[in-house]
Design an enzyme around this catalytic site. Structure first.
Site, PDB file in Angstrom:
ATOM      1  N   MET A  26      -2.467  -7.479  -1.670  1.00  0.00           N
ATOM      2  CA  MET A  26      -1.467  -8.307  -2.357  1.00  0.00           C
ATOM      3  C   MET A  26      -0.065  -7.805  -2.022  1.00  0.00           C
ATOM      4  O   MET A  26       0.901  -8.102  -2.728  1.00  0.00           O
ATOM      5  CB  MET A  26      -1.720  -8.303  -3.859  1.00  0.00           C
ATOM      6  CG  MET A  26      -3.083  -8.917  -4.208  1.00  0.00           C
ATOM      7  SD  MET A  26      -3.178  -9.650  -5.832  1.00  0.00           S
ATOM      8  CE  MET A  26      -2.875  -8.235  -6.861  1.00  0.00           C
ATOM      9  N   ASN A  28       3.173  -5.091  -1.165  1.00  0.00           N
ATOM     10  CA  ASN A  28       3.791  -3.888  -1.723  1.00  0.00           C
ATOM     11  C   ASN A  28       3.011  -2.655  -1.247  1.00  0.00           C
ATOM     12  O   ASN A  28       2.537  -1.834  -2.032  1.00  0.00           O
ATOM     13  CB  ASN A  28       3.841  -3.947  -3.265  1.00  0.00           C
ATOM     14  CG  ASN A  28       4.745  -2.865  -3.833  1.00  0.00           C
ATOM     15  OD1 ASN A  28       4.333  -2.055  -4.663  1.00  0.00           O
ATOM     16  ND2 ASN A  28       5.969  -2.810  -3.375  1.00  0.00           N
ATOM     17  N   HIS A  30       1.474   0.694   0.259  1.00  0.00           N
ATOM     18  CA  HIS A  30       1.733   2.131   0.171  1.00  0.00           C
ATOM     19  C   HIS A  30       0.714   2.843   1.054  1.00  0.00           C
ATOM     20  O   HIS A  30      -0.129   2.193   1.700  1.00  0.00           O
ATOM     21  CB  HIS A  30       1.672   2.599  -1.289  1.00  0.00           C
ATOM     22  CG  HIS A  30       0.453   2.109  -2.027  1.00  0.00           C
ATOM     23  ND1 HIS A  30      -0.835   2.485  -1.666  1.00  0.00           N
ATOM     24  CD2 HIS A  30       0.302   1.261  -3.070  1.00  0.00           C
ATOM     25  CE1 HIS A  30      -1.700   1.910  -2.473  1.00  0.00           C
ATOM     26  NE2 HIS A  30      -1.042   1.141  -3.335  1.00  0.00           N
ATOM     27  N   HIS A  33      -2.919   1.649   1.072  1.00  0.00           N
ATOM     28  CA  HIS A  33      -3.232   0.481   1.905  1.00  0.00           C
ATOM     29  C   HIS A  33      -3.303   0.884   3.377  1.00  0.00           C
ATOM     30  O   HIS A  33      -4.164   0.417   4.116  1.00  0.00           O
ATOM     31  CB  HIS A  33      -2.144  -0.589   1.770  1.00  0.00           C
ATOM     32  CG  HIS A  33      -2.034  -1.199   0.404  1.00  0.00           C
ATOM     33  ND1 HIS A  33      -0.980  -0.969  -0.434  1.00  0.00           N
ATOM     34  CD2 HIS A  33      -2.861  -2.048  -0.253  1.00  0.00           C
ATOM     35  CE1 HIS A  33      -1.132  -1.647  -1.556  1.00  0.00           C
ATOM     36  NE2 HIS A  33      -2.274  -2.307  -1.481  1.00  0.00           N
ATOM     37  N   LYS A 145     -11.969   2.329  -2.984  1.00  0.00           N
ATOM     38  CA  LYS A 145     -12.771   2.720  -4.154  1.00  0.00           C
ATOM     39  C   LYS A 145     -11.924   2.792  -5.418  1.00  0.00           C
ATOM     40  O   LYS A 145     -12.448   2.883  -6.517  1.00  0.00           O
ATOM     41  CB  LYS A 145     -13.395   4.094  -3.913  1.00  0.00           C
ATOM     42  CG  LYS A 145     -14.580   4.080  -3.000  1.00  0.00           C
ATOM     43  CD  LYS A 145     -15.291   5.417  -3.080  1.00  0.00           C
ATOM     44  CE  LYS A 145     -16.378   5.526  -2.043  1.00  0.00           C
ATOM     45  NZ  LYS A 145     -17.013   6.868  -2.068  1.00  0.00           N
ATOM     46  N   LYS A 146     -10.612   2.798  -5.264  1.00  0.00           N
ATOM     47  CA  LYS A 146      -9.728   2.785  -6.437  1.00  0.00           C
ATOM     48  C   LYS A 146     -10.113   1.605  -7.350  1.00  0.00           C
ATOM     49  O   LYS A 146     -10.132   1.740  -8.569  1.00  0.00           O
ATOM     50  CB  LYS A 146      -8.281   2.677  -5.954  1.00  0.00           C
ATOM     51  CG  LYS A 146      -7.292   2.117  -6.924  1.00  0.00           C
ATOM     52  CD  LYS A 146      -6.759   3.183  -7.799  1.00  0.00           C
ATOM     53  CE  LYS A 146      -5.643   2.804  -8.720  1.00  0.00           C
ATOM     54  NZ  LYS A 146      -5.480   1.415  -9.046  1.00  0.00           N
ATOM     55  N   ASP A 147     -10.419   0.458  -6.733  1.00  0.00           N
ATOM     56  CA  ASP A 147     -10.883  -0.721  -7.482  1.00  0.00           C
ATOM     57  C   ASP A 147     -12.401  -0.776  -7.351  1.00  0.00           C
ATOM     58  O   ASP A 147     -12.953  -1.627  -6.646  1.00  0.00           O
ATOM     59  CB  ASP A 147     -10.219  -1.989  -6.932  1.00  0.00           C
ATOM     60  CG  ASP A 147      -8.707  -1.935  -7.094  1.00  0.00           C
ATOM     61  OD1 ASP A 147      -8.242  -1.886  -8.234  1.00  0.00           O
ATOM     62  OD2 ASP A 147      -8.000  -1.895  -6.071  1.00  0.00           O
ATOM     63  N   GLN A 150     -14.346  -3.923  -8.324  1.00  0.00           N
ATOM     64  CA  GLN A 150     -14.028  -4.995  -7.358  1.00  0.00           C
ATOM     65  C   GLN A 150     -14.829  -4.798  -6.073  1.00  0.00           C
ATOM     66  O   GLN A 150     -15.424  -5.742  -5.538  1.00  0.00           O
ATOM     67  CB  GLN A 150     -12.526  -4.977  -7.066  1.00  0.00           C
ATOM     68  CG  GLN A 150     -12.127  -5.806  -5.860  1.00  0.00           C
ATOM     69  CD  GLN A 150     -10.621  -5.889  -5.672  1.00  0.00           C
ATOM     70  OE1 GLN A 150      -9.959  -6.624  -6.384  1.00  0.00           O
ATOM     71  NE2 GLN A 150     -10.070  -5.149  -4.725  1.00  0.00           N
TER      72      GLN A 150
HETATM   73  O1  PAF Z   1      -7.273  -5.457  -4.438  1.00  0.00           O
HETATM   74  C1  PAF Z   1      -6.439  -6.361  -4.221  1.00  0.00           C
HETATM   75  O2  PAF Z   1      -5.339  -6.107  -3.762  1.00  0.00           O
HETATM   76  C2  PAF Z   1      -6.811  -7.798  -4.535  1.00  0.00           C
HETATM   77  O3  PAF Z   1      -7.632  -7.876  -5.652  1.00  0.00           O
HETATM   78  C3  PAF Z   1      -7.445  -8.539  -3.345  1.00  0.00           C
HETATM   79  C4  PAF Z   1      -8.764  -7.924  -2.939  1.00  0.00           C
HETATM   80  C5  PAF Z   1      -6.481  -8.514  -2.162  1.00  0.00           C
HETATM   81  C6  PAF Z   1      -7.701  -9.998  -3.726  1.00  0.00           C
HETATM   82  O4  PAF Z   1      -6.537 -10.655  -4.097  1.00  0.00           O
END
Ligand code: PAF
Length: 279
Positions: A26, A28, A30, A33, A145-147, A150
């Protein structure tokens, strides 16, 4: 690096690519990413990144409008990493009409932990990820793995829909003081930023209690929540779950040393942070 906004142009650009490695974000961006990008490079070629702040995964009272948008700085970072294509659709490009077809994760995985506190969040995430996969058609996609929840939900979605995309997990990137990197860290004031590593400390202490053989998980979770509350946090949950399915472990799991993870979400000031630690 090619910067592409429309689905059609993206398809033209990627036609014939069979080993695309994809990192959806999404923005921004860092170091966390960028570590996903570096991992993607090891698993495929070319590397495609996307930046799209996905309205579908934000609740009505959440931070969609103030979510940090830093496109030019993000482009500079991705260019330095040698990304081949950045897909940065506008809402009109990705959702030219209301997105009425959605992917609903199963209740036991989608409505617990984050799903309990952010109703509809995972439906928004899986819907956009499926759509992005359909646009990019990647061979592999990297998620942090932070999320943790998800990552697991997307991995199961990919498996259940027999998508030709392998989901790769990247380790959480932490600042030196232990705070997991997150775009939302930019909302923290200086004093909140100084306090923020306490979340990871509390997770470590809870994990250590489990490793020491304490099987009273409810008590460990309660103590961890209390520690945060005493430090003026507002915790949503601290919960010890099985890594495999994110359900609560039973007595047999504890006897058999089933792999566990402790997950947390808590607010410090106005900012909600999440983190987790594999035990
Ligand atoms: O983890 C994220 O940044 C978002 O949930 C993703 C996977 C890009 C979906 O919008």
């Amino acid at each position: 690096m090619k910067i592409i906004f429309s689905i059609e142009e993206l398809r033209d650009q990627l036609r014939g690519q069979l080993r695309t490695a994809f990192v959806p974000t999404m923005g921004n961006l860092h170091e966390g990413h960028l570590s996903l990008i570096r991992l993607a490079k090891k698993h495929g070629d070319p590397v495609v990144a996307s930046i799209f702040v996905n309205r579908l995964q934000f609740g009505p009272n959440e931070d969609f409008d103030k979510y940090p948008r830093t496109l030019q700085a993000d482009i500079d970072k991705l260019e330095k990493e040698g990304v081949y294509v950045l897909f940065a659709p506008t809402e009109k490009d990705l959702y030219p009409e209301p997105q009425e077809y959605r992917v609903n994760p199963p209740d036991d995985l989608g409505n617990t932990l984050e799903g309990e506190f952010r109703p509809g969040f995972f439906t928004g995430v899986t819907t956009v990820v499926l759509k992005l996969f359909s646009c990019v058609q990647p061979k592999v996609a990297v998620f942090g793995k932070k999320d943790y929840q998800q990552l697991m939900i997307i991995r199961n979605m990919s498996k259940q829909f027999a998508l030709p995309t392998e989901i790769i997990a990247a380790e959480t990137w932490r600042a030196e003081d232990g705070l997991a990197l997150s775009s939302r860290n930019s909302f923290l004031s200086a004093s909140e930023r100084a306090e923020a590593p306490a979340l990871y400390q509390v997770l470590n202490e809870a994990a250590q209690e489990v490793r020491n053989g304490n099987t009273n998980l409810i008590e460990i979770e309660k103590r961890a929540m209390e520690k945060l509350a005493q430090r003026h946090w507002n915790p949503d949950y601290i919960s010890i779950r099985r890594r495999a399915d994110l359900q609560s472990p039973n007595a047999t799991d504890l006897q058999q040393h089933t792999e566990l993870v402790v997950l947390a979400a808590a607010k410090i000031g106005g900012t909600r942070l999440i983190d987790n630690l594999e035990i």
